[in-house]
Design a protein around this motif. Structure first.
Motif, PDB file in Angstrom:
ATOM      1  N   ILE A  30       0.838  -1.199   0.000  1.00  0.00           N
ATOM      2  CA  ILE A  30       0.000   0.000   0.000  1.00  0.00           C
ATOM      3  C   ILE A  30       0.874   1.251   0.000  1.00  0.00           C
ATOM      4  N   ASN A  31       1.853   1.266   0.894  1.00  0.00           N
ATOM      5  CA  ASN A  31       2.693   2.446   1.036  1.00  0.00           C
ATOM      6  C   ASN A  31       3.457   2.757  -0.239  1.00  0.00           C
ATOM      7  N   ILE A  32       4.181   1.783  -0.755  1.00  0.00           N
ATOM      8  CA  ILE A  32       4.993   2.031  -1.938  1.00  0.00           C
ATOM      9  C   ILE A  32       4.120   2.304  -3.148  1.00  0.00           C
ATOM     10  N   GLY A  33       3.039   1.517  -3.256  1.00  0.00           N
ATOM     11  CA  GLY A  33       2.146   1.717  -4.390  1.00  0.00           C
ATOM     12  C   GLY A  33       1.654   3.154  -4.451  1.00  0.00           C
ATOM     13  N   ILE A  34       1.014   3.578  -3.379  1.00  0.00           N
ATOM     14  CA  ILE A  34       0.444   4.920  -3.397  1.00  0.00           C
ATOM     15  C   ILE A  34       1.531   5.990  -3.440  1.00  0.00           C
ATOM     16  N   GLN A  35       2.582   5.773  -2.651  1.00  0.00           N
ATOM     17  CA  GLN A  35       3.618   6.794  -2.576  1.00  0.00           C
ATOM     18  C   GLN A  35       4.313   7.008  -3.913  1.00  0.00           C
TER      19      GLN A  35
ATOM     20  N   VAL B 205      11.490   0.856  -0.939  1.00  0.00           N
ATOM     21  CA  VAL B 205      11.024  -0.471  -0.534  1.00  0.00           C
ATOM     22  C   VAL B 205      11.818  -0.976   0.667  1.00  0.00           C
ATOM     23  N   THR B 206      13.141  -0.822   0.594  1.00  0.00           N
ATOM     24  CA  THR B 206      13.965  -1.266   1.716  1.00  0.00           C
ATOM     25  C   THR B 206      13.585  -0.540   2.996  1.00  0.00           C
ATOM     26  N   GLY B 207      13.376   0.774   2.884  1.00  0.00           N
ATOM     27  CA  GLY B 207      12.983   1.528   4.071  1.00  0.00           C
ATOM     28  C   GLY B 207      11.608   1.132   4.552  1.00  0.00           C
TER      29      GLY B 207
ATOM     30  N   ILE C 223       3.167   6.437  -6.958  1.00  0.00           N
ATOM     31  CA  ILE C 223       2.278   7.132  -7.886  1.00  0.00           C
ATOM     32  C   ILE C 223       2.159   8.601  -7.503  1.00  0.00           C
ATOM     33  N   ALA C 224       1.938   8.845  -6.210  1.00  0.00           N
ATOM     34  CA  ALA C 224       1.780  10.229  -5.761  1.00  0.00           C
ATOM     35  C   ALA C 224       3.037  11.043  -6.037  1.00  0.00           C
ATOM     36  N   SER C 225       4.206  10.483  -5.723  1.00  0.00           N
ATOM     37  CA  SER C 225       5.419  11.280  -5.907  1.00  0.00           C
ATOM     38  C   SER C 225       5.762  11.465  -7.377  1.00  0.00           C
ATOM     39  N   LEU C 226       5.443  10.481  -8.210  1.00  0.00           N
ATOM     40  CA  LEU C 226       5.627  10.669  -9.647  1.00  0.00           C
ATOM     41  C   LEU C 226       4.771  11.836 -10.119  1.00  0.00           C
ATOM     42  N   PHE C 227       3.532  11.819  -9.659  1.00  0.00           N
ATOM     43  CA  PHE C 227       2.608  12.876 -10.055  1.00  0.00           C
ATOM     44  C   PHE C 227       3.114  14.239  -9.613  1.00  0.00           C
ATOM     45  N   ILE C 228       3.558  14.309  -8.352  1.00  0.00           N
ATOM     46  CA  ILE C 228       4.065  15.585  -7.848  1.00  0.00           C
ATOM     47  C   ILE C 228       5.307  16.009  -8.620  1.00  0.00           C
ATOM     48  N   ALA C 229       6.167  15.044  -8.923  1.00  0.00           N
ATOM     49  CA  ALA C 229       7.390  15.373  -9.657  1.00  0.00           C
ATOM     50  C   ALA C 229       7.041  15.939 -11.024  1.00  0.00           C
TER      51      ALA C 229
ATOM     52  N   ILE D 233      -0.327   7.541   6.415  1.00  0.00           N
ATOM     53  CA  ILE D 233       0.394   8.550   7.194  1.00  0.00           C
ATOM     54  C   ILE D 233       1.813   8.687   6.651  1.00  0.00           C
ATOM     55  N   ASN D 234       2.446   7.566   6.381  1.00  0.00           N
ATOM     56  CA  ASN D 234       3.807   7.634   5.870  1.00  0.00           C
ATOM     57  C   ASN D 234       3.885   8.119   4.441  1.00  0.00           C
ATOM     58  N   VAL D 235       2.849   7.854   3.649  1.00  0.00           N
ATOM     59  CA  VAL D 235       2.823   8.424   2.312  1.00  0.00           C
ATOM     60  C   VAL D 235       2.825   9.943   2.437  1.00  0.00           C
ATOM     61  N   TRP D 236       2.011  10.449   3.334  1.00  0.00           N
ATOM     62  CA  TRP D 236       1.940  11.892   3.528  1.00  0.00           C
ATOM     63  C   TRP D 236       3.318  12.469   3.827  1.00  0.00           C
ATOM     64  N   ARG D 237       4.035  11.797   4.697  1.00  0.00           N
ATOM     65  CA  ARG D 237       5.327  12.356   5.090  1.00  0.00           C
ATOM     66  C   ARG D 237       6.369  12.245   3.993  1.00  0.00           C
ATOM     67  N   HIS D 238       6.337  11.165   3.221  1.00  0.00           N
ATOM     68  CA  HIS D 238       7.445  10.902   2.302  1.00  0.00           C
ATOM     69  C   HIS D 238       7.197  11.241   0.851  1.00  0.00           C
ATOM     70  N   MET D 239       5.967  11.575   0.494  1.00  0.00           N
ATOM     71  CA  MET D 239       5.743  11.732  -0.945  1.00  0.00           C
ATOM     72  C   MET D 239       6.491  12.934  -1.512  1.00  0.00           C
TER      73      MET D 239
END
Lengths: 446, 311, 306
Positions: B97-102, B238-240, B104-110, B179-185
């Motif tokens: 869930i985290n990596i999937g959403i994150q 992923v490692t993190g 996509i979200a960060s690609l979009f933001i980038a 929550i972690n997506v929010w912090r790391h995206m």
């Protein structure tokens, strides 16, 4: 054990010349400083006062460090590892067995004998035995104790027509729930203003819960259900350190079953719904009317007074045995085995366990000290602050307490029983799972 | 291009052929460059790591320093432990869930940062969540998502919607993941953005002249050329992600009913709570092996997609 | 190639469809709201009275406005004031903790990034047998769980006698970070090698090449990495706690702010103080970003790739 006897013997041997030096105070003795740790910031001012008086009396300096609960135990453990931790630290029964097993604390027997401390008679009954390990050594002097009571929102109780007298006379049984359940139901109000014991109550639209669930309580249920099960005649085992566990008792099963039913009826939030902000804040915000908890939270919760909330304490209900019940936990201070000043550390521990200090603590009106005279003073001080603590004190007066379950392998026991209790409260397991858990626990000790 | 050799410019391959310089020759030059890093690695990672691996074959009491060697007992116990399968499943749930959403979200933001606005303020805003410590972020969101007193549910309630339990057995892990997506995206977006800077402008010019839509540009131009950067970002994230700890330790602490009992939470509990450092080490070793395999597999998969890159 | 950095909307060739632009603005708006709301919430809480915080759960304004939270963080509040507001009466030596954090994070960042860059150079520009294997060992270092290393490293620092010193807090991070090496290697691999070869022919040693050619070309990435590592180090809690919390001279800010966390097992944290502390702690990094912001990826293109 041998190392302990050696350390104790050395300590005594060192004590002889040292006690001469200490007996001639001030003068030219190079003052030692010992470090002391505690976690409750509310108690810090009181202990600071004790330390100042102690230094005046003995010339030994005490440096007090306070850290919040989580950080506190981290620093205690780090101190054991580094060898530079606290000389004396406030201990807790939850960790006491590990400290003994890992030889991290000093037994106090020789000190007690030499200084003739009446450890078995000068404190509230039973407390000293909690700090005596199976190896028959006394590791701490009782310093305070706590009991359980109901924290009620007075404004809501008044609005519901419950007087203080009503609250002091609640009864409970696992079948009908008694007047206790009626009280909880009456305090539950749904969005349309209908109370839980009135017709038309919609349990899917609760605005104010009757009572809060503070997690499942794991294997102890200190604040959650222990007082109910005990008032039903249940005991977790056959005494301190005993390994004959009774989680399979039908009395426990019926208690938990009843407790869980409160969620189903809408009087108590479900397990999932109570995950998050803690009960004091829920109480203060008017989201819940009652929460069962320990006397150590009194000062804090009392301070949360606002236009929606005012604290009123009620004793735990009388159960099928005809008596109330409350778990009875006692704190004590331990001396670290790594201390370089065992003599001075003992002096401080002795002082902490003496009337001189406990009277000071009583005056702070934060906790109940372990010496009966000091306890009475604390009750007076709390009354003077406007808090009626008879709900806590009644168990001492009427001897309706039962000891905090102290045992070896506590963490392993918790690993087994906690998920089961969690599962029952969240509705995914049935109370019959307790029997299987009990068997697993007993197997730990074979 | 692949992860281990992401950008080989033409010059490098040109040089490969005619030079007679011995490859090995650079080794002795490399040594002083690597020395501090190797020292750090050796002293603070390899030494304790190897010690930990050895201790995984023992019952080790960190306070008394006593170690009784028990062979594979810890490993056998781990594989039979009901918490093993549980940890594996909930950790996987979190990671997916985290990596999937994150991602996509960060690609979009980038892409937003790259194509839409060059504002430094926006870049700053996007990175703000990362500036707040993990623990504080978790506490704030735990409160915002509280069933009774949280802002989100209070608003839902005021609008007469059903309140939502964010931390039930089923929803706890996804909530933690979000929550972690929010912090790391934002942070991940900046990493990807860094990689986007390497894409030459003429490629975009050509695509635009051809009349391609933004989505088409992204799909056919940006994404393929981003593959090496994405590969790097994915290995890191992923490692993190597999080692998620702080957020859970401060909120659900492994509950409700083991729903958030990830590997790191379990390891910490065994090491500190149960004082069973040997067992905790065994679980750690498993996690390390698992992550190394995944990291290695990731690099292989990413290099298998090389053909897309040369156009 | 400088036009990579210009706002492509200015360039008529990059006219986006109206639909795309509207979508972009909406997306940007949602992004800002989601990102900023919790941070606003922290601000709102920091200006509230802790004791009365939960009075109105739907209010987005501070509950009983007060500067108390900030006063407690900066050590300006008296014990009575603190307890009256429901805050923690414990004291905090903010100034010293702040300075300690600045020292630790700055020194770690400067050293770690420099050494990692050097190692990254060895794994990218230099060529030697076994290069990728050694690099992969660093990648494996990323997979080691923190707790696994915490206790052994703690004991090691203890044995060195560096407990409760800033040096002990800094040491494990000082020499390298696998992430930093991984990150920089990525960009060094794009270096135009003909320049390197030319410099070698001219007689320059690799140290000069690294220092004067390769590193400057990758400066935006190095600065970005520096800022990211500074942030990571600034927010680190567990290790500095174990190694440094025993003495004010070695206590960093994150550890010092621990006084605002829950004091008793069921107590709540001193929310106003905690949030005020977190916001103040974030300030230096915000300043860092403003200061170095232009240099962060975005304004300057990637190094050396044609």
């Amino acid at each position: 054990m041998k190392t302990f006897k050696k350390i104790a013997a050395l300590a005594v041997a060192a004590a002889l010349p040292l006690s001469v030096a200490v007996a001639a105070p001030a003068a030219h003795a190079a003052s030692t400083t010992i470090t002391y740790g505690l976690w409750d910031s509310n108690q810090l001012p009181g202990y600071q006062k004790c330390a100042t008086a102690f230094t005046k009396k003995t010339g030994i300096n005490v440096k007090i460090t306070q850290a919040g609960w989580d950080d506190y135990w981290k620093s205690v453990n780090a101190g054991f590892l580094s060898g530079k931790g606290y000389d004396v630290f406030t201990s807790h029964l939850a960790f006491f067995p590990d400290f003994v097993a890992n030889k991290q604390i000093l037994p106090l027997d020789s000190f007690i004998k030499k200084d003739k401390v009446a450890v078995n008679t000068m404190y509230q009954p039973g407390l000293a035995s909690l700090w005596k390990a199976p190896d028959k050594h006394q590791y701490g002097l009782p310093k305070d104790f706590d009991t359980i009571a109901l924290f009620v929102n007075k404004k809501m109780a008044d609005a519901g027509g419950y007087t203080a007298a009503d609250l002091a006379n609640l009864t409970w049984n696992p079948t009908t729930g008694g007047t206790y359940e009626k009280f909880i139901a009456h305090m539950t109000i749904d969005k349309n203003g209908v109370r839980g014991d009135e017709k038309g109550f919609d349990k899917t639209k609760v605005a104010t819960y009757g009572i809060w669930m503070e997690g499942s309580g794991g294997g102890d249920g200190q604040t959650q259900w222990s007082f109910l099960a005990a008032s039903d005649g249940w005991k977790v085992n056959d005494g301190p350190w005993n390994t004959n566990y009774h989680y399979d008792s039908p009395k426990l099963a019926e208690t938990i079953k009843w407790w869980h039913s409160l969620s189903d009826k809408g009087y108590m939030p479900t397990f999932a719904q109570q995950n998050g902000v803690g009960w004091p804040d829920q109480l203060a915000a008017g989201k819940v009317a009652i929460a069962s908890n320990g006397s150590w939270m009194t000062g804090y919760v009392n301070g949360l007074k606002n236009d929606k909330f005012e604290l009123e304490l009620a004793p735990t209900p009388v159960g099928p045995t005809g008596k109330r019940a409350s778990m009875y936990n006692g704190l004590a201070d331990n001396i670290s085995a790594a201390t370089k000043h065992p003599q001075e550390a003992w002096q401080w521990v002795k002082y902490l366990g003496s009337a001189a200090c406990q009277d000071v603590i009583a005056g702070q009106a934060v906790v109940f000290p372990a010496i009966p005279e000091a306890t009475a003073k604390a009750v007076k001080a709390m009354n003077a602050k406007g808090i009626d603590v008879s709900a806590f004190y009644t168990h001492i007066q009427n001897k309706t307490t039962f000891l905090f379950p102290i045992a070896n392998k506590k963490t392993q026991i918790n690993t087994i029983i906690s998920p089961v209790m969690d599962g029952i409260m969240s509705g995914t397991k049935d109370v019959s799972a307790l029997a299987a858990a009990n068997a697993q626990i007993k197997a730990l000790f074979k | 291009m692949n992860l281990l050799h992401p950008i080989e410019s033409e010059e490098m391959s040109d040089l490969a052929v005619p030079k007679r310089k011995k490859r090995k020759g650079d080794f002795w030059i490399a040594v002083p460059f690597m020395l501090p890093a190797l020292l750090g690695l050796g002293v603070f990672v390899l030494a304790p790591g190897i010690r930990g691996i050895i201790l995984s074959f023992a019952n080790y009491n960190v306070f008394t320093g006593q170690a009784d060697f028990t062979g594979f007992a810890n490993y056998i116990r781990m594989f039979q432990d009901v918490r093993f399968l549980n940890s594996f499943l909930v950790t996987m749930e979190y990671v997916l869930i985290n990596i999937g959403i994150q991602t996509i979200a960060s690609l979009f933001i980038a892409v937003l940062l790259h194509r839409f606005t060059k504002s430094h303020v926006i870049k700053g805003v996007v990175l703000l969540p990362y500036l707040i410590s993990n623990v504080i972020v978790a506490m704030v969101w735990y409160w915002l998502m509280d069933y009774n007193l949280g802002f989100i549910n209070s608003i839902l309630d005021a609008l007469s919607f059903h309140k939502f339990t964010f931390f039930s057995e089923q929803t706890a892990m996804p909530s933690i993941a979000l929550i972690n997506v929010w912090r790391h995206m934002g942070y991940t977006a900046l990493l990807i953005f860094a990689g986007m800077q390497a894409i030459p402008k003429d490629v975009y010019e050509a695509a635009s002249i051809d009349g391609a839509s933004e989505w088409r540009i992204f799909r056919s131009v940006t994404l393929p050329l981003l593959r090496p950067v994405l590969a790097f970002v994915l290995v890191i994230t992923v490692t993190g992600s597999f080692q998620i700890f702080d957020t859970i330790a401060v909120t659900t602490k492994g509950g409700p009913v083991m729903a958030t009992d990830t590997f790191s939470i379990w390891i910490a509990r065994e090491a500190w709570g149960n004082n069973d450092f040997g067992y905790a080490s065994a679980i750690s070793v498993f996690l390390m092996v698992l992550l190394s395999v995944i990291a290695f597999a990731q690099t292989k998969i990413m290099s298998a997609n090389q053909s897309d890159l040369d156009r | 190639m400088s036009s990579n950095t210009e706002n492509q909307l200015d360039d008529p060739q990059f006219r986006m469809s109206l639909r795309a632009r509207i979508f972009g603005w909406i997306a940007l708006g949602i992004l800002c709201v989601i990102t900023l709301f919790p941070i606003y919430w922290m601000l709102r809480t920091s200006l509230s009275t802790t004791r009365l915080l939960f009075e109105n759960p739907t209010s987005i304004l501070p509950s009983h406005f007060t500067w108390g939270g900030f006063e407690r963080v900066l050590g300006l509040a008296s014990e009575q004031q603190a307890i009256a507001e429901g805050g923690s009466g414990a004291s905090i030596n903010f100034g010293q903790a702040f300075i300690n954090s600045v020292l630790v994070s700055t020194i770690i960042t400067v050293c770690q990034v420099s050494f990692s860059a050097a190692a990254a150079y060895a794994f990218s520009v230099l060529k030697w047998k076994g290069r990728d294997v050694v690099f992969f060992i660093f990648v494996i270092a990323l997979t080691v769980p923190g707790i696994f290393l915490l206790i052994p490293n703690f004991l090691f620092i203890r044995d060195l006698g560096l407990l409760n010193t800033l040096a002990g807090v800094m040491l494990p991070q000082l020499l390298m970070s696998p992430f930093a090496i991984f990150f920089l290697r990525q960009f060094f691999l794009g270096t135009n090698l003909s320049i390197v070869e030319a410099a070698v022919i001219d007689g320059a040693n690799h140290f000069k090449i690294f220092w004067r050619i390769v590193a400057p070309l990758a400066m935006p990435q190095i600065v970005t990495l520096g800022i990211l590592q500074f942030i990571t180090s600034w927010n680190d809690y567990l290790w500095p706690f174990y190694v440094g919390s025993g003495d004010p001279s070695s206590t960093v800010l994150t550890v010092a702010l621990g006084v605002f966390k829950a004091q008793t097992p069921q107590g709540s944290p001193d929310w106003a103080g905690l949030m005020a502390g977190a916001l103040i702690a974030a300030l230096p990094m915000v300043l860092l970003m403003i200061f170095f912001g232009r240099r962060i990826v975005g304004s300057i293109q990637a190094s050396g790739v044609k």
